[in-house]
Design an enzyme around this catalytic site. Structure first.
Site, short mmCIF file in Angstrom:
data_model
loop_
_atom_site.label_atom_id
_atom_site.label_comp_id
_atom_site.label_asym_id
_atom_site.label_seq_id
_atom_site.Cartn_x
_atom_site.Cartn_y
_atom_site.Cartn_z
N GLU A 43 30.34 -17.92 -3.87
CA GLU A 43 31.36 -19.64 -4.11
C GLU A 43 32.80 -19.02 -2.80
O GLU A 43 33.30 -18.21 -3.87
CB GLU A 43 31.79 -19.97 -5.13
CG GLU A 43 29.87 -20.65 -5.83
CD GLU A 43 30.46 -21.63 -6.88
OE1 GLU A 43 32.06 -21.75 -7.26
OE2 GLU A 43 29.30 -21.21 -7.47
N GLU A 82 28.92 -18.02 -13.22
CA GLU A 82 30.27 -16.99 -13.33
C GLU A 82 29.55 -17.41 -15.44
O GLU A 82 31.07 -17.55 -16.12
CB GLU A 82 31.14 -18.86 -13.35
CG GLU A 82 31.49 -18.97 -11.91
CD GLU A 82 32.31 -19.65 -11.55
OE1 GLU A 82 32.61 -20.43 -12.12
OE2 GLU A 82 33.23 -19.50 -10.69
#
Ligand code: BGP
Length: 481
Positions: free
Chosen positions: A379, A176
């Site tokens: 994810e 991220e």
């Protein structure tokens, strides 16, 4: 009609700091996450400059994967996993980030984990940095704000590559990475928290520092990708973006522009750099308007061009809305890394994250249209309260519903022509929540007997979703019932 590839990588995802525990064993040094206390749904977790006595630090034991990895990987294999995403703790390999030689015990642990995966034909997918930079680098350089971190990170990655070459094919550089475009990124990924002690929601934020630190991560990521391509041609290198799909709150054109701007800065900026190899045109105006001047060194632009990634990966949990209109507190909603506006067409999880499976199809299409390289959803999942029944079972039909609806939309996206490589739902085994430090926010197919107060015998149990996911994998996503 297209459906999931024959070699589709079904599996699950984790991160070292959220499940390994053993935070100071076998030479490991403290990372940023080891300095974070637990929080709750409403009370933010804290970061401290020293380890306080009588305070719970959830990463210190977590679910103790460090001592349970054989048992856990065996359970993943029983579900039929083709891939297992986990991260390497930088501080297991270089305790302060600054040593000359890597810590043998750390390298050996990850080699053992990889060998255990291979035993079951599970492909490891390794995140090189998942929210856990060495705390010593925070103290010395204010985290990634210090350009010195670039070379230290390259050295660390090279030590990992040397040890795991021939056994691992897929690597992601920064988890991220776009969290650095948001204030929360100061703690989670950039480590720009030098000297700060207090709630993670109140960390002093200076976008000038944040974007400079992010630039250093871009350069570090590109250098590592370039190194891999030159020295280890069998490696496939990916990026990782927290995708926060944003809709206009109304059909007012001004709202469409607001949503576009948010999508550009939050979602696209980092991957534009990592996939295309240069900063996008729209970044210039944003930087100007926010007084951000990126200090580049000679050669940075070339490195960014030479270190573009091979496949694009992202996390997807929810969507949000943007508007230019007046809003009330009732319109606001919580979310991953950043809050947003409530979408009246969507329901939210117990933690206020808006559930939007169709948004995943939209997102996959948008990313693939833009880049035309293979994608992977690394994810996705539902953080929920689970009830352990007296007979030891856990009936998590809500989790199955969430995952089913998202897999259905992934299938639609594949039919739309998107090249999707795989799917690793988050927290395939219950682990510590990144945002709140809770155990109560569970994502797993496997229940772990561990609770918010630190108690629990760490035993593992299969939830109903375990058998369901096993069937999904066995039928390559055909049977979702
Ligand atoms: C992502 C992080 C993960 C993970 C997940 C769920 O942003 O990459 O580390 O934890 O979100 O978030 P949370 O744990 O806060 O529910």
């Amino acid at each position: 009609m297209n459906t999931f590839r024959k070699d589709f990588l079904w599996g699950g995802a984790t991160a070292a700091n959220q499940f390994e525990g053993a935070w100071n064993l076998d030479g490991k040094g403290p990372s940023v996450s080891d300095m974070c206390t637990n929080g709750t749904h409403d009370v933010p977790k804290r970061i401290t400059t020293t380890i306080e006595e009588n305070t719970l630090y959830p990463s210190h034991e977590a679910i103790d994967f460090y001592h349970h990895y054989k048992e856990d990987i065996k359970l993943f294999a029983e579900m039929g996993f083709k891939v297992f995403r986990f991260s390497i703790g930088w501080t297991r390999i270089f305790p302060t980030g600054m040593e000359d030689k890597p810590n043998e015990a750390g390298l050996k642990f990850y080699e053992d984990v990889v060998d255990e995966c291979r035993k079951y034909n599970i492909e490891p997918l390794i995140t090189l940095s998942h929210y856990e930079m060495p705390y010593a680098l925070v103290e010395k350089y204010n985290g990634w704000y210090g350009r010195e971190c670039i070379e230290l990170f390259v050295k660390y990655c090279e030590a990992v590559f040397e040890r795991l070459k021939g056994k691992v094919k897929y690597f992601l550089t920064f988890n991220e990475i776009n969290s650095g475009t948001m204030p929360m990124g100061n703690v989670l990924s950039l480590g720009t928290v030098q000297g700060y002690s207090g709630p993670i929601t109140k960390v002093p934020d200076d976008p000038k520092i944040r974007f400079q630190a992010l630039h250093h991560q871009f350069v570090a990521s590109a250098k590592v990708v370039k190194l891999a391509h030159e020295k280890y041609p069998e490696f496939k290198m990916g990026n990782m973006i927290c995708f926060i799909t944003t809709y206009p709150f109304t059909c007012d054109p001004a709202d469409l522009l607001a949503a576009q701007k948010r999508m550009q800065i939050l979602n696209w900026l980092c991957s534009d750099v990592q996939v295309r190899g240069y900063y996008p045109a729209y970044a210039e105006r944003y930087f100007e308007e926010n007084d951000i001047v990126i200090k580049k060194e000679a050669g940075d632009d070339e490195i960014l061009k030479e270190g573009t990634i091979d496949f694009y990966t992202f996390s997807y949990y929810m969507s949000g809305c943007a508007t230019t209109h007046d809003i009330t507190d009732d319109d606001k909603v919580k979310g991953n890394l950043t809050g947003g506006l409530k979408n009246p067409y969507l329901k939210a999880s117990d933690w206020g994250w808006q559930i939007d499976p169709e948004g995943l199809r939209y997102t996959l299409n948008a990313i693939y249209d833009r880049y035309q390289i293979p994608l992977m959803v690394v994810e996705n999942g539902l953080g929920a309260f689970d009830k352990l029944e007296e007979d030891g079972s856990i009936h998590d039909s809500y989790r199955i519903d969430y995952l089913r609806s998202h897999i259905e939309q992934m299938r639609e996206a594949v039919k739309d022509g998107v090249d999707l490589m795989g799917y690793t739902p988050w927290g395939c085994i219950d682990l510590v929540s990144a945002s709140t430090g809770e155990m109560a926010k569970r994502y797993g197919f496997i229940y772990v007997d561990k609770y918010d107060d630190g108690t629990g015998d760490l035993s593992r149990r299969r939830k109903d979703s375990f058998d369901w996911y096993k069937k999904v994998i066995a039928t390559n996503g055909e049977d979702l019932a």
